[in-house]
Scaffold this active site. Structure first.
Site, PDB file in Angstrom:
ATOM      1  N   THR A   1      45.596  44.470  40.051  1.00  0.00           N
ATOM      2  CA  THR A   1      46.362  43.815  41.126  1.00  0.00           C
ATOM      3  C   THR A   1      47.846  44.157  41.091  1.00  0.00           C
ATOM      4  OG1 THR A   1      44.809  41.984  41.238  1.00  0.00           O
ATOM      5  CG2 THR A   1      47.015  41.563  42.068  1.00  0.00           C
TER       6      THR A   1
ATOM      7  N   GLY B   1      45.122  39.311  35.082  1.00  0.00           N
ATOM      8  CA  GLY B   1      46.261  38.411  35.044  1.00  0.00           C
ATOM      9  C   GLY B   1      47.582  39.050  34.640  1.00  0.00           C
TER      10      GLY B   1
ATOM     11  N   LYS C   1      31.517  48.266  32.789  1.00  0.00           N
ATOM     12  CA  LYS C   1      32.365  47.092  32.611  1.00  0.00           C
ATOM     13  C   LYS C   1      31.575  45.920  33.168  1.00  0.00           C
ATOM     14  CE  LYS C   1      36.802  45.003  33.471  1.00  0.00           C
ATOM     15  NZ  LYS C   1      37.140  44.329  34.731  1.00  0.00           N
TER      16      LYS C   1
ATOM     17  N   GLY D   1      44.060  38.519  39.494  1.00  0.00           N
ATOM     18  CA  GLY D   1      44.900  38.550  40.678  1.00  0.00           C
ATOM     19  C   GLY D   1      46.060  37.586  40.670  1.00  0.00           C
TER      20      GLY D   1
END
Lengths: 257, 257, 257, 257
Positions: free
Chosen positions: C207, C185, C97, C158
């Protein structure tokens, strides 16, 4: 004192206008005049800069407006650079709105080719105003190579959808060391005002004026929208709150009786 | 010709302002003057209408502004009616901004009690401007009993969140036979412009002016925002589109070479 | 048949998870298990891939999860390439990634350096999944150099703000020839569902799981959200309409009596 | 333990479905089964409750589903009350989804007439579930007269626009002492999940199922969406943040070398 300053040049107006898609030259001139703009962008391919009789150019008062050639239609850096040089060779000032849009459908800008072209043009002495996706890191790169502004899009060109990239534009503004001009997608004065309230230095509008029933009146409306947003930004907007708060704190004389 | 007309009375300005929460009378007067407003609403409980020495009232030039008493703080129809009658008895014109807000926390209006009070006050000859949730069916009922406007909220009072009830307000506007004044929650000129672009006849602003760093300048900014939105509405806004459309349809001379 | 296929490899789950910011390894494992994920991304710098005793790695069942090393923390292409090579040298599969985030504050990706690193890594035989701003033209460039997916952000890492880049992601999906994985997000199952309803092939969440009161239960909730969105996409969502339409067209027998 | 409880009756499913606008009874039954719903609402005027051969009713398994008659089409309190009584007289349980919609175009509910009808029906022993505009004060009045739920709309019926009244619904939920069921306008599982994440107790969906290409599959998708939202609500969602926060706090070994 509160002028928009691009590459050392002062402007009273913070509204730039485009010249595409108007139904007539008269409509275009009406919109320009209504808007109070001092910077007018023209597609290099659409005008014949060498030709004093070019019908569109002859309608633009070059004492009053800074003509900002754009590289609309360029699909890569090379084409964009060539167009910019042609404009300068024809006697234009060395300002260029850099547009590199390989995709003919959404006309979205190419970050790689735009940065490449910007680097070349800045070195050749151009004042470069690049049209970009609302990408804060790209905006930084462009400022590092010396562009005079960054021009992130609010929404794809011609959509009138408003400030759909609001979060990213807020970051670009926060980090910018040159003026941020929001370009593309602003379809109503409220959209322009929103960008200015967020702290943008200026906006560029074209489609919203060109497709209005009355382009001259719409130019005036956008002028007020931009000024409203700018003035509110300077006057210090309050924060948004989750909870209501009475605007009328009461002494409560009635209930106490 | 393009005046705002409420109960047969003409106004040039489409921006009404409130008088609560200002840090000083000077700030309040600056905001009023900046806004260009002709209608100023005051909480009946906060002012002492009988008393010529009341410090707030003495700051409002009643030649210049129509004083619109509001029933802020009333928790039911009975309290609201009583407040309205007191204002008229004290010599105010029989105009009243009807607010019935049983909930002290969000200050949201009560549809049942508001309709009840409106019916009584209209029968007693008042010009009634009711503050309501953005409820199209309630708005119709109020118009049927004869209110002079409807005043749907954009967001709860004091939140500055903007036109959060946009869909409902659009329906209210479409069906209205009296002026629609968007009241509460408008926190920036872009919010006011958006309401006007949608076809609202006017807006009322208070908190956004009172909490601004510079209330006078913010009043001017809102004035321009309201005018921008109104003018854009009249000039005929274009539609939003899904797809981009070039604002510079090109002849493509470069590529063809 | 309805598997997610990346670089020829099939996955039943369309939810990728990250491993940062958990309060404990137990919480991390609970979230992974709840989510039903088959791909788990780990920051190369945070784990010691060589060390069989590394506490975090020892908690991840590598029979069950494909370990997807990420280059989190790399500030330019060179650093990212170096990290990817280190991972492969340590025995990881050649999947990476790709994250290049020069800005330590918003952790937004660098379009220029990401493309540069992608080109190198693809040539070296890596399966490259690049994290990018929601930029359709950049997404095309990456696909042209051979990345296995594109991973546009929904909002900055986050923030839990959801699909703030919806318009751009819709264009990326429309034009994609590799899977589109929305990354960053997404703060709630509704956000993940929205991305999938739009046609995204998968999402990555970190997150929202790590900061949940109950990470295991939140993993399950996201699993259902992703499946809900995917299934709705396949079942054919209706269009949004401006006007209401009765869900109960009536024969009207009552009124006719 | 985590059941939905309405008027003392327990339900495992938090998804109510409507029966209008389906292309066939088979499609309706597929959607109902897919959804896992236990409460199915039917328009009293559309079904002939007395008639055991009524084609629609014969398709609904009344062992499995609680049949919730609705007063769709009633234009005032009197009509709604009459319809509810007819249903009970025909042997239905005394539950009624109260809809009073004088406006044939947007089918928005009437706050005044709905409250009036609710008061009468509660006194007559009905379990009343009123469909309302997202008006927190009206919701309170209804709870005070004893309704079993409140059912605020997310957007006008049939629009699929989602939770457009989010701010108001959040307030209704915060203040509610009975279950809040979001009704109307939810067009996708992400919308249903969003309502549940906000704390709604249940949602009602009809159009989104009826107009789907595959209503049975869409029923399943909504089931997962509702569960995802509910589970996320219980698992404790994190807050939205303005700024990015790395999900991979790094040791930074690379850079330190």
């Amino acid at each position: 004192m509160n002028d928009l300053i691009i590459a050392g040049r002062h402007f009273h107006s913070r509204l730039l206008v485009g010249t595409g898609k108007f139904s007539s030259n008269a409509a275009m001139v009406a919109a320009m005049e209504g808007s109070g703009s001092e910077i007018v962008t023209v597609a290099l391919r659409r005008v014949d800069i060498d030709n004093p009789d070019d019908s569109m150019l002859s309608h633009i008062d070059r004492e009053r407006y800074l003509l900002l050639p754009n590289t609309s239609g360029a699909r890569d850096a090379q084409e964009a650079v060539r167009l910019a040089r042609l404009a300068r060779a024809a006697g234009c000032e060395p300002w260029v709105k850099l547009e590199v849009t390989p995709d003919p459908y959404y006309l979205l800008p190419d970050p790689i080719e735009t940065l490449k072209a910007a680097e070349i043009l800045v070195k050749e002495g151009f004042v470069v105003l690049p049209y970009i996706n609302a990408d804060p890191v790209l905006a930084k790169h462009l400022q590092e190579v010396g562009t005079a502004t960054v021009m992130p899009l609010g929404a794809p060109i011609g959509t009138n959808r408003g400030l759909r990239t609001r979060d990213q534009i807020a970051i670009i503004i926060e980090q910018a060391i040159v003026p941020v001009v929001v370009d593309a997608g602003l379809g109503a004065p409220s959209h322009a005002a929103e960008a200015m309230e967020l702290g943008a230095d200026a906006v560029l509008v074209n489609t919203a004026l060109a497709v209005a029933r009355d382009p001259g009146a719409m130019g005036k409306a956008f002028k007020k929208g931009v000024e409203a947003g700018r003035e509110a930004f300077l006057a210090g907007l309050g924060e948004q709150r989750e909870k209501a708060e009475a605007s009328s704190p009461l002494t409560g004389f009635l209930r106490d009786k």
